[in-house]
Design a protein around this motif. Structure first.
Motif, mmCIF file in Angstrom:
data_model
loop_
_atom_site.group_PDB
_atom_site.id
_atom_site.type_symbol
_atom_site.label_atom_id
_atom_site.label_comp_id
_atom_site.label_asym_id
_atom_site.label_seq_id
_atom_site.Cartn_x
_atom_site.Cartn_y
_atom_site.Cartn_z
ATOM 1 N N ARG A 86 0.798 -1.225 0.000
ATOM 2 C CA ARG A 86 0.000 0.000 0.000
ATOM 3 C C ARG A 86 0.836 1.283 0.000
ATOM 4 N NH1 ARG A 86 -4.544 2.883 3.598
ATOM 5 N NH2 ARG A 86 -2.808 3.394 4.934
ATOM 6 N N PRO A 87 1.888 1.389 0.847
ATOM 7 C CA PRO A 87 2.673 2.635 0.829
ATOM 8 C C PRO A 87 3.242 2.947 -0.543
ATOM 9 C CG PRO A 87 3.247 1.304 2.736
ATOM 10 C CD PRO A 87 2.339 0.474 1.903
ATOM 11 N N VAL A 88 3.724 1.900 -1.242
ATOM 12 C CA VAL A 88 4.291 2.112 -2.578
ATOM 13 C C VAL A 88 3.210 2.608 -3.532
ATOM 14 C CG1 VAL A 88 5.563 1.020 -4.442
ATOM 15 C CG2 VAL A 88 5.885 0.240 -2.094
ATOM 16 N N MET A 89 2.035 1.974 -3.455
ATOM 17 C CA MET A 89 0.935 2.355 -4.332
ATOM 18 C C MET A 89 0.480 3.781 -4.050
ATOM 19 S SD MET A 89 0.345 -0.127 -6.306
ATOM 20 C CE MET A 89 1.938 -0.906 -6.301
ATOM 21 N N LEU A 90 0.443 4.140 -2.753
ATOM 22 C CA LEU A 90 0.040 5.500 -2.380
ATOM 23 C C LEU A 90 0.999 6.510 -2.976
ATOM 24 C CD1 LEU A 90 -0.977 5.064 1.360
ATOM 25 C CD2 LEU A 90 -2.429 5.916 -0.467
ATOM 26 N N ARG A 91 2.309 6.192 -2.866
ATOM 27 C CA ARG A 91 3.308 7.119 -3.373
ATOM 28 C C ARG A 91 3.172 7.269 -4.880
ATOM 29 N NH1 ARG A 91 8.245 4.878 -1.538
ATOM 30 N NH2 ARG A 91 7.266 5.036 0.490
ATOM 31 N N SER A 92 2.951 6.144 -5.573
ATOM 32 C CA SER A 92 2.883 6.236 -7.028
ATOM 33 C C SER A 92 1.583 6.877 -7.489
ATOM 34 C CB SER A 92 3.050 4.845 -7.652
ATOM 35 O OG SER A 92 1.965 4.042 -7.313
ATOM 36 N N SER A 93 0.529 6.800 -6.668
ATOM 37 C CA SER A 93 -0.743 7.390 -7.096
ATOM 38 C C SER A 93 -0.865 8.856 -6.714
ATOM 39 C CB SER A 93 -1.925 6.634 -6.495
ATOM 40 O OG SER A 93 -1.789 5.272 -6.673
ATOM 41 N N PHE A 94 -0.450 9.189 -5.487
ATOM 42 C CA PHE A 94 -0.687 10.543 -4.993
ATOM 43 C C PHE A 94 0.584 11.366 -4.856
ATOM 44 C CE2 PHE A 94 -4.068 7.885 -3.144
ATOM 45 C CZ PHE A 94 -5.156 8.479 -3.754
ATOM 46 N N GLY A 95 1.737 10.800 -5.202
ATOM 47 C CA GLY A 95 2.979 11.533 -5.011
ATOM 48 C C GLY A 95 3.429 11.460 -3.567
ATOM 49 N N VAL A 96 4.552 12.104 -3.275
ATOM 50 C CA VAL A 96 5.116 11.986 -1.929
ATOM 51 C C VAL A 96 4.306 12.740 -0.882
ATOM 52 C CG1 VAL A 96 7.519 11.459 -2.451
ATOM 53 C CG2 VAL A 96 6.704 13.813 -2.617
ATOM 54 N N SER A 97 3.398 13.610 -1.338
ATOM 55 C CA SER A 97 2.695 14.473 -0.385
ATOM 56 C C SER A 97 1.849 13.677 0.607
ATOM 57 C CB SER A 97 1.788 15.452 -1.121
ATOM 58 O OG SER A 97 0.767 14.735 -1.767
ATOM 59 N N TYR A 98 1.560 12.426 0.294
ATOM 60 C CA TYR A 98 0.703 11.675 1.205
ATOM 61 C C TYR A 98 1.389 11.460 2.554
ATOM 62 C CZ TYR A 98 2.812 7.053 1.594
ATOM 63 O OH TYR A 98 3.614 6.001 1.932
ATOM 64 N N GLN A 99 2.726 11.519 2.537
ATOM 65 C CA GLN A 99 3.442 11.277 3.788
ATOM 66 C C GLN A 99 3.386 12.471 4.722
ATOM 67 O OE1 GLN A 99 6.935 10.050 1.635
ATOM 68 N NE2 GLN A 99 7.043 8.173 2.831
ATOM 69 N N LEU A 100 2.996 13.617 4.201
ATOM 70 C CA LEU A 100 3.013 14.831 5.016
ATOM 71 C C LEU A 100 1.729 15.006 5.813
ATOM 72 C CD1 LEU A 100 4.546 17.136 2.280
ATOM 73 C CD2 LEU A 100 5.729 15.985 4.151
ATOM 74 N N ASN A 101 0.874 13.993 5.784
ATOM 75 C CA ASN A 101 -0.360 14.012 6.561
ATOM 76 C C ASN A 101 -1.329 15.108 6.138
ATOM 77 O OD1 ASN A 101 0.536 11.908 8.034
ATOM 78 N ND2 ASN A 101 1.282 13.147 9.742
ATOM 79 N N SER A 111 -9.380 11.397 -10.470
ATOM 80 C CA SER A 111 -8.591 10.543 -11.355
ATOM 81 C C SER A 111 -7.514 9.798 -10.569
ATOM 82 C CB SER A 111 -7.958 11.387 -12.457
ATOM 83 O OG SER A 111 -7.122 12.360 -11.870
ATOM 84 N N LYS A 112 -6.902 10.487 -9.588
ATOM 85 C CA LYS A 112 -5.870 9.829 -8.785
ATOM 86 C C LYS A 112 -6.485 8.751 -7.890
ATOM 87 C CE LYS A 112 -2.322 13.373 -8.748
ATOM 88 N NZ LYS A 112 -1.583 14.355 -7.957
ATOM 89 N N LEU A 119 -5.111 0.130 -9.207
ATOM 90 C CA LEU A 119 -3.845 -0.544 -8.918
ATOM 91 C C LEU A 119 -4.021 -1.586 -7.812
ATOM 92 C CD1 LEU A 119 -1.026 2.156 -8.925
ATOM 93 C CD2 LEU A 119 -1.082 0.016 -10.206
ATOM 94 N N MET A 120 -4.636 -1.146 -6.706
ATOM 95 C CA MET A 120 -4.787 -2.037 -5.557
ATOM 96 C C MET A 120 -5.677 -3.232 -5.917
ATOM 97 S SD MET A 120 -3.100 -0.927 -2.878
ATOM 98 C CE MET A 120 -3.804 -1.024 -1.244
#
Lengths: 169, 276
Positions: A86-101, A111-112, A119-120
């Motif tokens: 899931r973390p990899v998929m999140l990064r590839s779908s939403f970019g790195v910003s998902y980690q910034l909460n 679309s994202k 993907l999932m």
């Protein structure tokens, strides 16, 4: 996680299992196409939640579905797998910003969201049907089941996400 | 030492994933190869309870159809009794009703799968109602499957539509027997294998159970020949059999107990042991 989140996720877990087992497992379009909605629990699990906890919960979720479907451990395997990637998929779908909460899945562009769900669902279904059919000679059946069930599952998930997303607009 | 601990902490998600994935694969392999010793199955208190709750609601939807099936069966049985009274002697060739070594238990299907490659049904009767593992399960039209695990109040049945299922079957007219398997392609169509090429085969031939296994009584209807072919370089036919039982709507079933199964199996095991 806060108390509220624990409650919401527990209710979501139970509701998704019931809907899957009592309703969706009875739908068999053309004999083998069956939508799976329950992985949505893993998809919308809080982004800042504990990853190990998610993997453990996914295992329990999959095993519950397996228990009702008499399918050994195929759902458990598929769930654990998508919880892990899931973390990899999140990064590839939403970019790195998902980690910034700052990001919530329901507020991301549609679309994202759809890309992430597709993907999932794809990985979940590939693992699921490969293990369930468990025969390389039937790779065509695996791909066919993945494609048809996958499209149906993804559509169902997108609808559910749209229906239940709380947009504070 | 510290390095090792750090390694575990750093990779704890992967290790947890690997462990749980391994367990899942183990359970899956277990269900693929050893179909009788499953750890996770639907014959338990929780899922059985939920399925019987579901069936209290959904049972009403097809009451009319199920009534018709039961009336049809009553008609058949009535005709059969009539014949018996006329003949005044029990016809021992039709073992289903005449042979006293079989006991029948009525049960209801509370959960049914037919779209997967390994399909199971859940019944609302279990070991408290004398159901046991390896009992045959039939409907009023034909065979359904074999009980593969029981709990107190529920039983899980391996459907004939399961790639692990192997049922001994024979031609009603000629007694040539083979093994019934399922290639997962069409629900309600199973494959009869190991029929030698010298056997006469025609479209529409009736296939029935064979008394050689201790699970089903002899002569329970299974289905009729839908199509068949024989490759010139093979010694066996490949035959497609259309089941009489509509596996997609089966509701009322009977579990069959062979009261002499244990005796027969013990004897057979003794013979096998003696040969080794």
């Amino acid at each position: 996680m806060q108390n509220n989140e624990i409650l919401v996720n527990s209710v979501r877990f139970l509701v998704l299992v019931f809907v899957q087992v009592l309703l969706l497992n009875q739908i068999n379009i053309m004999g083998y196409v069956n939508p799976f909605l329950y992985p949505l629990f893993i998809l919308v699990f809080p982004l800042n939640g504990n990853k190990s906890l998610l993997i453990l919960l996914s295992f329990v979720l999959g095993l519950t579905i397996d228990m009702f479907g008499d399918s050994g451990g195929v759902h458990a395997a598929a769930c654990v797998f998508i919880a892990w990637i899931r973390p990899v998929m999140l990064r590839s779908s939403f970019g790195v910003s998902y980690q910034l909460n700052t990001l919530k899945i329901s507020t991301a562009p549609l679309s994202k969201q759809i890309g992430y769900i597709l993907l999932m669902v794809f990985f979940h279904h590939v693992v699921l049907f490969s293990l369930e059919i468990f025969n390389l000679n039937r790779i065509l059946l695996i791909l066919k089941s993945t494609l048809f069930s996958g499209v149906l599952s993804a559509v169902l998930m997108v609808c559910t996400v749209l229906l239940f997303s709380r947009k504070s607009a | 030492m510290q390095q090792i601990i750090f390694f575990f902490i750093r990779n704890k998600n992967f290790l947890l994933f690997a462990l749980l994935f391994g367990i899942s694969i183990g359970l899956t392999l277990n269900s693929h190869y050893y179909h009788k010793t499953k750890f996770v199955n639907s014959a338990n208190f929780l899922s059985g309870g939920i399925f019987s709750f579901k069936s209290t609601v959904t049972d009403y939807f097809d009451l009319r159809q199920q009534n018709e099936i039961l009336t049809e069966e009553n008609k058949k049985l009535r005709a059969f009794i009539q014949n018996l009274e006329q003949e005044e002697s029990i016809d021992t060739t039709d073992g289903m009703f005449a042979d006293r070594s079989f006991k029948f238990y009525a049960a209801k299907v509370i959960n049914n799968n037919y779209a997967k490659t390994k399909n199971y049904l859940t019944l609302n009767k279990g070991s408290n109602d004398s159901l046991k593992v390896d009992m045959g399960v039939i409907s009023s039209e034909g065979i359904v499957g074999i009980v593969h695990s029981v709990s107190g109040n529920y039983a899980s049945v391996q459907s004939v539509l399961n790639t692990n299922s192997q049922v001994v079957a024979k031609f009603k007219k000629s007694d040539h027997f083979g093994t019934l398997v399922w290639n997962t392609e069409i629900p309600n169509v199973v494959q009869l294998t190991e029929i030698p090429r010298l056997a006469p085969v025609a479209l529409g031939d009736t296939i029935v159970t064979d008394g050689k296994s201790t699970i089903f009584p002899e002569g329970i209807p299974i289905g009729k020949v839908r199509d068949f072919e024989r490759n010139p370089d093979e010694d066996y036919y490949s035959i497609n059999v259309e089941l009489f039982t509509d596996m997609t709507s089966v509701k009322h079933v009977y579990a069959v107990e062979n009261t002499r199964a244990e005796e027969i199996l013990t004897l057979e095991n003794q013979v096998e042991d003696a040969e080794q």
